[in-house]
Design a protein around this motif. Structure first.
Motif, PDB file in Angstrom:
ATOM      1  N   MET B 177      12.529 -13.417  -6.924  1.00  0.00           N
ATOM      2  CA  MET B 177      12.224 -12.434  -7.967  1.00  0.00           C
ATOM      3  C   MET B 177      10.863 -12.737  -8.600  1.00  0.00           C
ATOM      4  O   MET B 177      10.058 -11.845  -8.863  1.00  0.00           O
ATOM      5  N   ARG B 182       4.884 -11.821  -8.742  1.00  0.00           N
ATOM      6  CA  ARG B 182       3.531 -12.304  -8.478  1.00  0.00           C
ATOM      7  C   ARG B 182       2.812 -11.354  -7.537  1.00  0.00           C
ATOM      8  O   ARG B 182       1.651 -11.014  -7.736  1.00  0.00           O
ATOM      9  N   ILE B 183       3.527 -10.948  -6.500  1.00  0.00           N
ATOM     10  CA  ILE B 183       2.897 -10.054  -5.529  1.00  0.00           C
ATOM     11  C   ILE B 183       2.639  -8.690  -6.144  1.00  0.00           C
ATOM     12  O   ILE B 183       1.655  -8.032  -5.840  1.00  0.00           O
ATOM     13  N   ASP B 184       3.496  -8.304  -7.067  1.00  0.00           N
ATOM     14  CA  ASP B 184       3.259  -7.039  -7.777  1.00  0.00           C
ATOM     15  C   ASP B 184       2.046  -7.144  -8.696  1.00  0.00           C
ATOM     16  O   ASP B 184       1.632  -6.151  -9.290  1.00  0.00           O
ATOM     17  N   GLY B 185       1.523  -8.343  -8.854  1.00  0.00           N
ATOM     18  CA  GLY B 185       0.287  -8.485  -9.604  1.00  0.00           C
ATOM     19  C   GLY B 185       0.443  -9.015 -11.010  1.00  0.00           C
ATOM     20  O   GLY B 185      -0.494  -9.014 -11.791  1.00  0.00           O
ATOM     21  N   ARG B 190       3.299 -13.067 -18.128  1.00  0.00           N
ATOM     22  CA  ARG B 190       3.895 -11.741 -18.087  1.00  0.00           C
ATOM     23  C   ARG B 190       5.190 -11.751 -17.297  1.00  0.00           C
ATOM     24  O   ARG B 190       6.156 -11.086 -17.662  1.00  0.00           O
ATOM     25  N   ILE B 195       9.932 -10.131 -16.898  1.00  0.00           N
ATOM     26  CA  ILE B 195      10.957 -10.186 -15.852  1.00  0.00           C
ATOM     27  C   ILE B 195      12.052 -11.199 -16.192  1.00  0.00           C
ATOM     28  O   ILE B 195      13.242 -10.889 -16.169  1.00  0.00           O
TER      29      ILE B 195
ATOM     30  N   LYS C 105      -1.927 -11.558  -6.414  1.00  0.00           N
ATOM     31  CA  LYS C 105      -2.175 -10.260  -7.043  1.00  0.00           C
ATOM     32  C   LYS C 105      -3.539  -9.692  -6.675  1.00  0.00           C
ATOM     33  O   LYS C 105      -3.761  -8.500  -6.784  1.00  0.00           O
ATOM     34  N   ASP C 106      -4.445 -10.572  -6.240  1.00  0.00           N
ATOM     35  CA  ASP C 106      -5.772 -10.086  -5.877  1.00  0.00           C
ATOM     36  C   ASP C 106      -5.954  -9.934  -4.369  1.00  0.00           C
ATOM     37  O   ASP C 106      -7.054  -9.700  -3.897  1.00  0.00           O
ATOM     38  N   TYR C 119      14.063  -6.117  -9.681  1.00  0.00           N
ATOM     39  CA  TYR C 119      14.243  -6.531 -11.070  1.00  0.00           C
ATOM     40  C   TYR C 119      15.508  -5.861 -11.618  1.00  0.00           C
ATOM     41  O   TYR C 119      15.570  -4.639 -11.726  1.00  0.00           O
ATOM     42  N   MET C 122      15.474  -3.263 -14.609  1.00  0.00           N
ATOM     43  CA  MET C 122      14.652  -2.053 -14.559  1.00  0.00           C
ATOM     44  C   MET C 122      15.315  -1.031 -13.637  1.00  0.00           C
ATOM     45  O   MET C 122      15.998  -1.389 -12.689  1.00  0.00           O
ATOM     46  N   ASN C 127      11.084  -0.282 -11.195  1.00  0.00           N
ATOM     47  CA  ASN C 127      10.849  -1.301 -10.179  1.00  0.00           C
ATOM     48  C   ASN C 127       9.654  -0.929  -9.314  1.00  0.00           C
ATOM     49  O   ASN C 127       8.790  -1.750  -9.029  1.00  0.00           O
ATOM     50  N   TYR C 130       6.239  -0.862 -11.326  1.00  0.00           N
ATOM     51  CA  TYR C 130       5.792  -2.068 -12.038  1.00  0.00           C
ATOM     52  C   TYR C 130       4.391  -2.527 -11.617  1.00  0.00           C
ATOM     53  O   TYR C 130       3.540  -2.799 -12.454  1.00  0.00           O
ATOM     54  N   SER C 131       4.167  -2.589 -10.312  1.00  0.00           N
ATOM     55  CA  SER C 131       2.879  -3.118  -9.858  1.00  0.00           C
ATOM     56  C   SER C 131       1.731  -2.187 -10.270  1.00  0.00           C
ATOM     57  O   SER C 131       0.636  -2.635 -10.588  1.00  0.00           O
ATOM     58  N   LYS C 133       1.778  -0.244 -12.946  1.00  0.00           N
ATOM     59  CA  LYS C 133       1.628  -0.363 -14.400  1.00  0.00           C
ATOM     60  C   LYS C 133       0.739  -1.545 -14.734  1.00  0.00           C
ATOM     61  O   LYS C 133      -0.110  -1.478 -15.623  1.00  0.00           O
ATOM     62  N   ILE C 134       0.956  -2.642 -14.020  1.00  0.00           N
ATOM     63  CA  ILE C 134       0.154  -3.843 -14.274  1.00  0.00           C
ATOM     64  C   ILE C 134      -1.314  -3.564 -14.010  1.00  0.00           C
ATOM     65  O   ILE C 134      -2.194  -4.055 -14.705  1.00  0.00           O
ATOM     66  N   ARG C 178       9.034  -0.222  -3.270  1.00  0.00           N
ATOM     67  CA  ARG C 178       8.217  -0.976  -4.208  1.00  0.00           C
ATOM     68  C   ARG C 178       6.968  -1.522  -3.508  1.00  0.00           C
ATOM     69  O   ARG C 178       5.911  -1.652  -4.094  1.00  0.00           O
ATOM     70  N   ARG C 182       1.977   1.122  -3.519  1.00  0.00           N
ATOM     71  CA  ARG C 182       0.566   0.908  -3.883  1.00  0.00           C
ATOM     72  C   ARG C 182      -0.360   0.838  -2.678  1.00  0.00           C
ATOM     73  O   ARG C 182      -1.452   0.283  -2.768  1.00  0.00           O
TER      74      ARG C 182
END
Lengths: 310, 287, 395
Positions: B177, B182-185, B190, B195, C105-106, C119, C122, C127, C130-131, C133-134, C178, C182
């Motif tokens: 999870m 992390r992969i979601d950025g 945060r 989470i 993330k990069d 998650y 959510m 779910n 989420y990415s 939104k960030i 999910r 993106r």
């Protein structure tokens, strides 16, 4: 600027640093508010350091002098630390014995499929409640109830059980019994719930097969329930003992901090507390604390053993 | 013959049930009796109380309440405010930072991770009184007595709450999870706040309740640290009742003060008893 | 949409970095077809070597499958591409950029986890959002993208639900949703189907094939299931004990396994092995075993010659479906015959060794049980492996 650029390039995707970042508040606070005071406590225990009126005596290094003093008979002719340890132990036993017997029985009642007790949630709610009550207020309540002019004496007088009011707070047996009763009331519900969880953790089929094999309920209890419950029982028992060593609020408020009558209900922490009042006797208080620490440390190793067995 | 065995068994069961319910009712009575008396007596005037004992409430509740509320020697409203500040802030800090610490040792790999975990377990059983001597000494040395934050900040480092949170995390938070986030950025803070904390809500709630109650009831440390009437918490005030000359008091008011000390927790308990009792069993190290 | 280039990647787990720590707890049972015991990994002074000498050039929009038994390093490799594990040495490029030290993330990658890792607090919508939104994507844009992804995966009606209220297959779709919402450069999948039951797994497998046609991205897919590998991958990478065993299209790997391990791992039932001799007669290679001699096919002859292979004792491998019942051949006795519907699996013993042979059912006129049969094979399906290092002599 240049330097910043460099570090940015060098950063790695290791997350180890976040582990440190997340635990650091805990350890800073622990170090300042607990660990350092603890070290000071131990340090103090080797010094003569107290207040006498407006004068501060010490700190003068006395080695184990404070410890020796603890084990020297005082003016009243008893060795304080020994007497108060025994007091504390007696008070704990008087509450803990009924506490564990009743809790064990209730746990068995509640988990028995044969008895199938109704309204369990209600009973559990009620018996656990005293655990959350402010101990000092609970003790104050008992003091008011059992004082010479309190409702208990009013009932006794009205019913004619005695000709004159009983001074519950002046007799060793009654004071100790009241303290034990309060501790019992405050803790038996908690113990019941913990033991119940322990019993429910045992594989149901073991009980069923034992019963089909023809074991009586007593046999089931001694041959299956108790042996399998033992680790949890020991854990609850020893943590109760550790809690017992720290007994303070109830006897402190009930006896106004003096352990009436004749120091027979004075506990270890009450004794510690006397040094922290006006006299600010950090030396003696430190020595008592160290002994307290040693006692709990020994008991804690037992707890750890039972936890690690799980 | 067969029928007989059956009837005998049924009667036996009935009797044991009766005995068990008898015991339960007696214990229920014992648990509630003193509190019932307290509430009754809090509703009676001093004169009624002197006159004798009765199980029937008197009509003096409001008057006793007003008297207790305005008593200048005790100033219970101040005490309740102080207690509430200490208890609620302690509850928030202890559960948030314990969760944070538990998350730190659970999710991240760092060199001393195991040592850190074992260290916290080892200090869990050390009684708070052991640090009291040094704590009080420092408080007097640096003039930090009568400061409420001295009672609040230390709750950030609560080994037993840490232990509970850690167990809860182990049981409920898959590391995947965290990796997914992390992969979601998401960044690490945060992830924890958005989470992990929501997943830990039940554990946080339980620990907040226990911490609030424990802090509300705490007597030892506040009694050593607080001597200014404006800074005292409720237990310290209640204890001063005991040292005062009892006979001069309006007893109705005294009982009312006790009610006021106990009632907030009782109300919390009545509302949340189910989750509190569940919380006792799940990984409890209290007691 | 990106190339991924792995250059001599190596991963060593040091002592304080416990391997796949904790993850095991949530895997209730060892995965199907996997041994519970970890395959012995190389342990050096620095720690446990999980992956080494890993070189792979993944092309844009390619579907690469990493396959191998438990503990072979396939998941570790995937996690290194994701940025969840540090790379001990070597270089990883995504889209031409070195990303060894770039945080996940990069990297502009997305990943589908074995446990889905949705998650729980959510809704499906949140779910998936989420990415975005960030990244502070515009709200309307988020909505559009989430609904689009939901449409593709046919989960629009579940958008308001929490993961708890979904079935395993639906959760799987959300996890994929999910990931694709993106438009990642690379989509990583870590055993995404292993938590589903057999029927759903088959269904989702074809869904993934369809999905692949709908979205343009590079896929890296990890599985222990060779059927998934064969059906999904453009190329598959077979791994064992941290080393790549073979890279190739499913057909290549199946037809020309690089070594004994690959030959046994790919294809069910497993390939049969016989002790045999490779001999050269009149300039041609023959395999001889149990009194029969088979001339190898032309392409094999060429390759063996190219490698200047000498006559030697070899391990001969023949797949069950390539064994036929003939007048002349290897003697074997049928122990059990299993009717699989269209075919019959004959479990036989040949000189005390187990051999499986697949024959057409033909309405099951013949009862093979207990019969003595002679097995034959042709020169184009015979694989010869070195006795010394188990590699395929053709390579």
């Amino acid at each position: 600027m240049d330097k910043k650029q460099k570090t940015k390039e060098k950063r790695s995707i290791s997350y180890a640093k976040w582990g440190y970042i997340f635990i650091i508040p805990f350890f800073i606070v622990y170090a300042i508010f607990t660990l350092y005071p603890q070290i000071l406590t131990v340090y103090n225990s080797f010094f003569e350091y107290y207040r006498d009126g407006l004068n501060i005596i010490g700190p003068n290094f006395v080695g184990f002098g404070n410890y020796a003093k603890l084990f020297t008979p005082n003016l009243s002719g008893f060795i304080p630390i020994v007497k108060y340890t025994v007091n504390t132990f007696i008070l704990w036993v008087m509450g803990a014995v009924p506490q564990f017997i009743i809790a064990m029985l209730l746990a068995l009642f509640f988990t028995s499929t044969r008895l199938n007790i109704k309204g369990q949630q209600f009973f559990k709610t009620v018996i656990y409640m005293p655990n959350l009550i402010m101990a000092s207020a609970f003790s104050m309540l008992f003091f008011a109830m059992f004082s010479k002019v309190g409702p208990v004496n009013q009932i006794i007088l009205a019913s004619g059980w005695a000709d004159q009011a009983i001074d519950f707070l002046a007799m060793k047996v009654t004071v100790r019994s009241l303290i034990a009763l309060m501790n019992f009331l405050m803790w038996f519900g908690n113990t019941t719930i913990l033991l119940m969880a322990g019993i429910q953790g045992i594989d149901e089929s073991l009980f069923e097969s034992a019963r089909l094999d023809g074991s009586s309920s007593t046999q089931v209890f001694f041959n299956i329930t108790m042996p399998l419950l033992m680790p949890i029982f020991i854990y609850v028992f020893i943590t109760s003992m550790i809690g017992g060593i720290q007994m303070f609020d109830v006897p402190q408020v009930l006896t106004n901090g003096i352990g009436t009558p004749n120091n027979t209900s004075m506990t270890l922490i009450m004794y510690l507390n006397t040094f922290l009042g006006i006299s600010k006797n950090y030396g003696m208080a430190g020595a008592v604390s160290v002994l307290l620490f040693i006692m709990t440390a020994i008991l804690s190793t037992f707890v750890f053993k039972t936890i690690s067995k799980k | 013959m067969k029928k007989d065995i059956n009837t005998v068994a049924a009667i036996k069961l009935l009797i044991s049930r009766l005995v068990v319910y008898g015991i339960l009712i007696f214990l229920t009575f014992l648990c509630l009796f003193f509190f019932y008396l307290m509430f009754i007596n809090a509703s009676r005037s001093n004169a009624q109380l002197q006159a004798g004992f009765t199980m029937i409430p008197g009509g003096n509740t409001i008057k006793n309440f007003v008297n207790a509320w305005h008593d200048t020697n005790i100033s219970i409203p101040v005490g309740m405010k102080n207690s509430f500040i200490v208890a609620s802030l302690s509850a928030v800090l202890t559960s948030y930072f314990s969760a944070l610490t538990a998350y730190g040792t659970y999710v991240y790999d760092f060199k001393y991770k195991k040592a850190v975990h074992l260290f916290i377990l080892a200090i869990m059983m050390i009684p708070s009184q052991v640090s009291a001597v040094g704590f009080i000494q420092l408080a007097f040395k640096y003039h930090l007595t009568n400061k409420l934050w001295m009672l609040i900040i230390p709750s950030i480092a609560a080994p037993s709450v840490y232990f509970y949170m850690r167990q809860y995390l182990e049981a409920t938070l898959p590391l995947e999870m965290v990796e997914a986030a992390r992969i979601d950025g998401s960044n690490e803070f945060r992830i924890f706040n958005e989470i992990v904390l929501p997943i830990m809500k039940p554990a946080i709630a339980v620990q907040m309740i226990f911490s609030f109650v424990g802090s509300w009831n705490n007597y030892f440390m506040p009694s050593l640290l607080l001597n200014d009437l404006q800074k005292k918490t409720v237990p310290v005030m209640i204890a001063t009742l005991r040292s005062a000359d009892f006979t001069k008091f309006d007893m109705g008011k005294v009982y009312m003060l006790m009610v006021m000390a106990i009632l907030p927790v009782m109300i919390i308990y009545v509302i949340l008893s189910k989750s509190i009792i569940k919380g006792v069993t799940s990984g409890s190290v209290k007691g | 949409m990106a190339e991924v280039l792995l250059k001599n990647i190596k991963k060593i787990y040091t002592d304080n970095e416990s391997r796949k720590k904790g993850r095991g707890k949530f895997r209730q049972q060892p995965k199907e077809g996997e041994e519970e015991k970890k395959v012995s990994l190389q342990i050096t002074d620095e720690g446990v070597v999980a992956v080494q000498e890993f070189n792979l050039d993944i092309k844009d929009k390619e579907f690469i499958v990493l396959v191998g038994p438990s503990g072979c390093g396939k998941s570790t490799t995937l996690r290194m591409i994701a940025g969840l594990e540090e790379i001990t040495s070597g270089e990883l490029y995504i889209d031409g950029n070195l990303v060894n030290n770039v945080e996940p993330k990069d990297r502009d990658i997305a990943m589908v986890f074995q446990s889905y890792a949705l998650y729980p607090h959510m809704t499906v919508y949140d779910n998936m959002a989420y990415s975005l939104k960030i990244k502070h994507v515009d709200k309307a844009e988020i909505d559009r993208k989430v609904r689009e992804a939901a449409e593709i995966l046919d989960i629009t009606q579940y958008l308001d639900r929490k993961p708890k209220a979904l079935s395993g297959g639906q959760r799987q779709r959300v996890a994929i949703g999910r990931a694709i919402v993106r438009n990642p450069k690379v989509l990583l999948m870590d055993e995404p189907l292993s938590n589903l039951d057999a029927k759903l797994r088959n269904q989702m497998r074809s869904e993934i094939i369809k999905l692949r046609k709908k979205i343009n991205t590079t896929f890296v897919y990890v599985t222990h299931d060779q059927i998934e590998a064969m059906t999904l991958g453009d190329r598959i990478v077979v791994m064992k004990d941290g080393y790549i065993q073979q890279i190739g299209t499913p057909q290549e790997v199946f037809d020309h396994p690089a070594n004994l391990f690959v030959s046994g791992f790919i294809g069910t039932p497993q390939m049969n092995y016989f002790d045999a001799e490779l001999v050269i007669r009149e300039g041609s290679y023959y395999v001889e075993t149990k009194g029969i001699s088979v001339k190898l096919a032309e392409d094999k002859q060429l390759r063996l010659k190219e490698n200047d292979v000498k006559a030697q004792p070899v391990t001969l491998g023949v797949r069950p479906e390539h064994l036929t019942i003939a007048e002349e051949g290897i003697n074997g006795q049928v122990e059990v015959s299993e009717l699989m519907g269209s075919s019959l699996h004959l479990h036989m013993t040949v000189d005390g060794k187990d051999v499986i042979c697949i024959v057409p059912t033909e309405g099951r006129k013949v009862n093979y049980d207990g019969k003595q049969l002679k097995l034959a094979f042709t020169g184009d399906v015979a694989h010869v492996f070195s006795r010394e290092d188990q590699h395929n002599l053709e390579y």
